[in-house]
Design a protein around this motif. Structure first.
Motif, PDB file in Angstrom:
ATOM      1  N   ASP A  42       8.161 -32.687  20.091  1.00 47.91           N
ATOM      2  CA  ASP A  42       8.783 -33.844  20.740  1.00 47.91           C
ATOM      3  C   ASP A  42       9.939 -33.409  21.634  1.00 47.91           C
ATOM      4  O   ASP A  42      10.147 -33.968  22.716  1.00 47.91           O
ATOM      5  N   GLU A  43      10.673 -32.399  21.190  1.00 50.04           N
ATOM      6  CA  GLU A  43      11.804 -31.883  21.977  1.00 50.04           C
ATOM      7  C   GLU A  43      11.333 -31.241  23.277  1.00 50.04           C
ATOM      8  O   GLU A  43      11.953 -31.426  24.325  1.00 50.04           O
ATOM      9  N   VAL A  44      10.223 -30.501  23.231  1.00 54.00           N
ATOM     10  CA  VAL A  44       9.656 -29.930  24.454  1.00 54.00           C
ATOM     11  C   VAL A  44       9.354 -31.055  25.440  1.00 54.00           C
ATOM     12  O   VAL A  44       9.719 -30.988  26.620  1.00 54.00           O
ATOM     13  N   CYS A  45       8.720 -32.114  24.955  1.00 52.38           N
ATOM     14  CA  CYS A  45       8.370 -33.253  25.820  1.00 52.38           C
ATOM     15  C   CYS A  45       9.622 -33.933  26.358  1.00 52.38           C
ATOM     16  O   CYS A  45       9.682 -34.276  27.555  1.00 52.38           O
ATOM     17  N   ALA A  46      10.610 -34.127  25.510  1.00 52.63           N
ATOM     18  CA  ALA A  46      11.854 -34.783  25.941  1.00 52.63           C
ATOM     19  C   ALA A  46      12.562 -33.949  27.003  1.00 52.63           C
ATOM     20  O   ALA A  46      13.067 -34.491  28.001  1.00 52.63           O
ATOM     21  N   ARG A  47      12.596 -32.650  26.818  1.00 57.01           N
ATOM     22  CA  ARG A  47      13.255 -31.770  27.805  1.00 57.01           C
ATOM     23  C   ARG A  47      12.491 -31.769  29.121  1.00 57.01           C
ATOM     24  O   ARG A  47      13.094 -31.753  30.194  1.00 57.01           O
ATOM     25  N   LEU A  48      11.168 -31.771  29.056  1.00 52.78           N
ATOM     26  CA  LEU A  48      10.375 -31.859  30.284  1.00 52.78           C
ATOM     27  C   LEU A  48      10.677 -33.162  31.023  1.00 52.78           C
ATOM     28  O   LEU A  48      10.879 -33.166  32.241  1.00 52.78           O
ATOM     29  N   ARG A  49      10.722 -34.256  30.290  1.00 52.50           N
ATOM     30  CA  ARG A  49      11.011 -35.549  30.912  1.00 52.50           C
ATOM     31  C   ARG A  49      12.407 -35.561  31.528  1.00 52.50           C
ATOM     32  O   ARG A  49      12.623 -36.133  32.607  1.00 52.50           O
ATOM     33  N   ALA A  50      13.359 -34.934  30.851  1.00 55.12           N
ATOM     34  CA  ALA A  50      14.726 -34.862  31.385  1.00 55.12           C
ATOM     35  C   ALA A  50      14.773 -34.068  32.690  1.00 55.12           C
ATOM     36  O   ALA A  50      15.625 -34.321  33.544  1.00 55.12           O
ATOM     37  N   LEU A  51      13.841 -33.140  32.856  1.00 57.21           N
ATOM     38  CA  LEU A  51      13.750 -32.367  34.093  1.00 57.21           C
ATOM     39  C   LEU A  51      13.052 -33.147  35.210  1.00 57.21           C
ATOM     40  O   LEU A  51      13.055 -32.721  36.356  1.00 57.21           O
ATOM     41  N   GLY A  52      12.431 -34.271  34.857  1.00 58.72           N
ATOM     42  CA  GLY A  52      11.754 -35.105  35.845  1.00 58.72           C
ATOM     43  C   GLY A  52      10.244 -35.112  35.726  1.00 58.72           C
ATOM     44  O   GLY A  52       9.562 -35.693  36.572  1.00 58.72           O
ATOM     45  N   ALA A  53       9.698 -34.489  34.695  1.00 64.55           N
ATOM     46  CA  ALA A  53       8.244 -34.397  34.537  1.00 64.55           C
ATOM     47  C   ALA A  53       7.650 -35.688  34.000  1.00 64.55           C
ATOM     48  O   ALA A  53       8.286 -36.402  33.215  1.00 64.55           O
ATOM     49  N   ARG A  54       6.417 -35.957  34.418  1.00 66.51           N
ATOM     50  CA  ARG A  54       5.614 -37.001  33.774  1.00 66.51           C
ATOM     51  C   ARG A  54       4.820 -36.294  32.695  1.00 66.51           C
ATOM     52  O   ARG A  54       4.049 -35.372  32.974  1.00 66.51           O
ATOM     53  N   VAL A  55       5.026 -36.701  31.448  1.00 72.97           N
ATOM     54  CA  VAL A  55       4.420 -36.037  30.298  1.00 72.97           C
ATOM     55  C   VAL A  55       3.595 -37.031  29.505  1.00 72.97           C
ATOM     56  O   VAL A  55       4.080 -38.098  29.128  1.00 72.97           O
ATOM     57  N   GLU A  56       2.359 -36.654  29.250  1.00 71.12           N
ATOM     58  CA  GLU A  56       1.490 -37.386  28.332  1.00 71.12           C
ATOM     59  C   GLU A  56       1.336 -36.514  27.093  1.00 71.12           C
ATOM     60  O   GLU A  56       1.506 -35.294  27.157  1.00 71.12           O
ATOM     61  N   THR A  57       1.006 -37.125  25.962  1.00 71.61           N
ATOM     62  CA  THR A  57       0.917 -36.356  24.722  1.00 71.61           C
ATOM     63  C   THR A  57      -0.297 -36.763  23.899  1.00 71.61           C
ATOM     64  O   THR A  57      -0.906 -37.802  24.143  1.00 71.61           O
TER      65      THR A  57
END
Length: 153
Positions: A115-130
């Motif tokens: 979840d932290e990997v996804c949250a950090r990606l989103r904070a960088l501006g990424a669109r993340v699906e899981t």
């Protein structure tokens, strides 16, 4: 943390509705994550000594990894990522015929770090699906290239 990164032209994760342990067999299946077009499908494995700092390092590496068309990254193009937890990346089959999973972190350790990997990606501006942690998932994708790399942080 380990990650298998595949450059894709679309990917999705399906689970059987209401069945965390069952297969997605068409009846009652639910798409829980999907990306269309160019992007990355990332299978993430967590081991016992992984930390939020390693999750941040992995997220930054994924965001800037120049593996898309024209040697560009998701940060360059805005391409989405599909991130799926995969404890089997820490399977060890060197001895015998059955893999052991001793190096894989247990769910209560692994889930917050994925979840932290996804949250950090989103904070960088990424669109993340899981995917859905702990569920039996059917992951389908079109590997573009084919192109697959292994990352370890």
């Amino acid at each position: 943390m380990r990650a298998v990164v595949q450059r894709v032209d679309g990917a999705r994760v399906v689970v059987g509705s209401g069945d965390e342990g069952g297969a997605a067999d068409g009846a009652g299946e639910e798409t829980v994550g999907e990306i269309k077009g160019e992007g990355l499908c990332v299978l993430v494995g967590v081991t016992h000594d992984d930390t939020p700092e390693k999750a941040d390092r992995l997220a930054r590496k994924l965001w800037g990894l120049r593996v898309l068309e024209g040697e560009r990254s998701c940060s360059d193009t805005g391409a989405p990522l599909l991130v799926v937890s995969q404890f089997t990346l820490y399977g060890d089959a060197r001895k015998g015929r059955r893999p052991t999973w001793q190096a894989a972190a247990p769910g209560p350790v692994a889930e917050p770090l994925v979840d932290e990997v996804c949250a950090r990606l989103r904070a960088l501006g990424a669109r993340v699906e899981t995917g859905r942690f702990g569920a039996r998932m059917a992951v389908s994708l079109t590997n573009d290239g084919p192109f697959t790399v292994l990352l370890e942080v």
